[in-house]
Write an enzyme that holds these catalytic residues in place. Structure first.
Site: not given
Ligand code: 28F
Length: 642
Positions: A427, A500, A504
């Site tokens: 990501e 993470d 998100d």
């Protein structure tokens, strides 16, 4: 040796050999010694109560997780018979709890032995794998009790009082020298008990967790059986017709099916054999799918919804947006597949197929407005599939025209041997950058993804192919998607999602897992999908090696270990990682990518199904349940980056 002892000895020896075998190879009998196997211990006992309910004598089963991880299961059935066998001087109840496979109380006659995920190894295995087990039986006006230790009888059955009730209560403490942990997961047990209640119409099942200060409790009882099950599965989806379709057939192979279509694009068909969740499908699912396709095509043709020139609706068109539960009872089920959850009995295909052909076509004839609503969706799905096929052809042409068929963002690895290669889907560009620098480029490829992924719940297949966020994932893995997916073509043996530990990251993980679950399911079934576990904390001090911690428990343990080496907590500096981007390439390599030191979590079908449910909740059309879910789970999202 006296005649009397000789007979008794033979029986006793058989019991001891049985227990010995079970305790020596527990995985053979209870599946595994992980928390999954621990949960199966509960399911085995509960299933005996369910059998009593199926036989028509039990209406309630109560499960309690007591302090100290002791399990108590109580039913209000007839109570296990207590008469003493004239020759062996052992009561029926003691036999059920000490002789392997003695529990086949319904094996022979018309009843069905419902069995847990491990197909009814019976109570004797639970007994053998428990530090202690105690059984209290009420029947024939009395209360009887017996107890065991590691399967060996300690107190033979004896009458200890009077009672005008009937039923069986079993309490046991699983053996922590056998199971990795005794830490039952309330949510997992609750989910399975809810499922059993749906599958056993009218049976009341309660679960209570007394381990915490504030006990947790749930109660399930569904007079609607599978109809309630489908309503529950669809609670966050927009329905196409108000009430689920329900069809059933009794006889040699009883079949029960509930169906309800929604406006979503995913296909959710849950199948069960003797209450076992056959996630790998099998002949009952095959029969159901074949009949579904035939009945809807026949109806569409005979009602001029499909014109002469139109090609037939495909199975996937007809199953788009379907939620269905298929439950069959089979006397001698043959289970196949990797996790023994695929039904192999070939005779069942025809039984289910003819029953659905008959009952569903009658239903559609009698409910033309429902038939019309469902077929409208099937026809538009078929058109979208056609569009997707064209889009896919276009994408293929486009990518074949381009020199690099691989997405520009992909930093590929040099080895081309899929089994030794892995691709990290990372990501964010910054983390992607340090992953590219930190990796071992021989076998590690990096595919950075950016921003929110496409909301696959709303998009139809045609948008998936062309979508600039998912297309790189499809092309990088190289095995196509949906019906075209071919697991033998994957370019990497491991697909590792590295995101993470924040909201998100959780969003990206859920979206990717949902995408793999819906469009590359074999990738999950085959165990190719993993989650990278970046560290949450770093403890550092001048002159000391950095210490990385992956969970809060790790951190506490690290503080303790360092304190034992004379390094006080106050002298240490603690960094909490908010995102992968805060680590430099070496740290990222050392903590999260180096096969020697990293922690990878293999994604299972259960994880994917859970992600799919959460995804529907978060991305589906119904707003209210989403608000509920976020409120309920918000407290788990620590240190939310506001
Ligand atoms: C909390 C767990 O185990 N309930 C059970 C029964 C009832 C009968 C039974 C069980 C062995 C071979 C018969 C009673 N009366 N709950 C439970 N309830 N086992 S286990 O019989 C087992 C015997 O045949 C029962 C008449 N027939 C059966």
């Amino acid at each position: 040796m006296e005649k009397y002892n000789h007979k008794y000895g033979a029986e006793q020896i058989q019991v001891l050999e049985g227990l010995e075998a079970v305790r020596k190879r527990p995985g053979m009998y209870i599946g595994s010694t992980s928390v999954r196997g621990l949960h199966h211990m509960v399911y085995e006992i509960v299933d005996n109560g369910v059998d009593e309910a199926l036989a028509g004598y039990c209406t309630e089963i109560n499960v309690v997780i007591e302090k100290g991880n002791i399990i108590a299961v109580q039913d209000n059935g007839r109570g296990i018979p207590v008469e003493i066998h004239p020759k062996t001087h052992i009561s029926t109840a003691e036999t059920v709890y000490t002789v392997l496979h003695a529990g086949g109380k319904f094996g022979g006659d018309s009843g069905y032995k419902v069995s847990g995920g491990l197909h009814g190894v019976g109570a004797s295995v639970v007994n053998a794998l428990s530090k202690w087990t105690e059984v209290t039986i009420e029947r024939d006006g009395g209360i009887y009790k017996m107890s065991f230790e590691k399967g060996k009888t300690v107190n033979k059955l004896e009458r200890i009082g009077d009672s005008n009730k009937t039923g069986t209560l079993v309490r046991f403490l699983a053996d922590d020298t056998i199971f990795e942990s005794l830490d039952y997961e309330y949510e997992v047990l609750e989910k399975r008990l809810r499922e059993i209640a749906f599958l056993t119409k009218g049976l009341k099942i309660t679960i209570e967790d007394q381990r915490e200060e504030t006990p947790k409790k749930a109660e399930f009882c569904y007079e609607g059986g599978l109809i309630s099950f489908v309503e529950y599965l669809n609670k966050n989806k927009e329905k196409i017709h108000p009430n689920p379709i329900y069809i059933e057939k009794t006889g040699e192979v009883p079949v029960e099916i509930a169906i309800q279509y929604t406006t979503s694009y995913s296909e959710n068909i849950y199948t069960f054999v003797n209450n076992i969740n056959t996630i790998e499908g099998g002949t009952h699912l095959e029969g159901f799918k074949r009949a579904l396709t035939k009945v809807f095509n026949d109806y569409a043709r005979s009602h001029n919804i499909l014109k002469e020139k139109d090609s037939n609706l495909q199975g996937e068109d007809i199953r788009e947006g379907i939620t269905a539960v298929v439950s069959v009872k089979v006397k001698e089920p043959q289970f196949e597949g990797q996790t023994k959850t695929k039904l192999g009995n070939s005779e069942v295909t025809g039984v289910v197929q003819s029953m659905v052909n008959e009952a569903l076509s009658t239903f559609l004839e009698e409910n033309p407005q429902i038939a019309k609503a469902i077929l409208e969706k099937c026809v538009s799905a078929s058109r979208a599939r056609e569009a997707a096929r064209k889009a896919r052809e276009l994408v293929r042409k486009k990518s074949s025209l381009e020199t690099s068929t691989l997405p520009g963002k992909l930093a590929d690895c040099s080895s081309k041997v899929a089994d030794e290669c892995e691709v990290y889907i990372v990501e964010g560009d910054s983390a992607g950058g340090s992953a590219k620098q930190g990796r071992d480029r021989k076998f590690q490829a990096i595919l950075p993804l950016w921003g929110k992924m496409l909301n696959v719940e709303k998009a139809r297949a045609d948008k998936i192919y062309g979508n600039d966020k998912l297309n790189p994932v499809i092309v990088a893995i190289g095995a196509g998607i949906g019906a075209d997916f071919d697991i033998t073509k994957i370019r990497y043996g491991k697909v590792i999602i590295m995101a993470d530990a924040d909201v998100d990251g959780a969003h990206i993980r859920t979206l990717l897992l949902t995408f793999f679950f819906r469009y590359m399911r074999p990738l999950i079934e085959n165990g190719n999908v993993y989650l990278a576990q970046p560290p949450l904390y770093k403890l550092s001090k001048k002159g000391m090696e950095d210490v990385y911690c992956y969970t809060d428990e790790d951190l506490e343990k690290a503080y303790k270990d360092l304190a034992e080496k004379g390094i006080a907590r106050e002298t240490l500096s603690l960094q909490r990682y908010k995102g992968l981007g805060e680590m430099n390439p070496e740290q990222l390599w050392e903590t999260t990518m180096n096969p020697e030191t990293r922690i990878l979590v293999k994604v299972t079908m259960d994880d994917a199904i859970k992600a799919d449910e959460i995804f529907t909740l978060l991305m589906g059309d119904e707003v209210e349940p989403r608000r509920e879910f976020i409120q309920k789970n918000a407290k788990y999202v620590k240190n939310l980056d506001i």
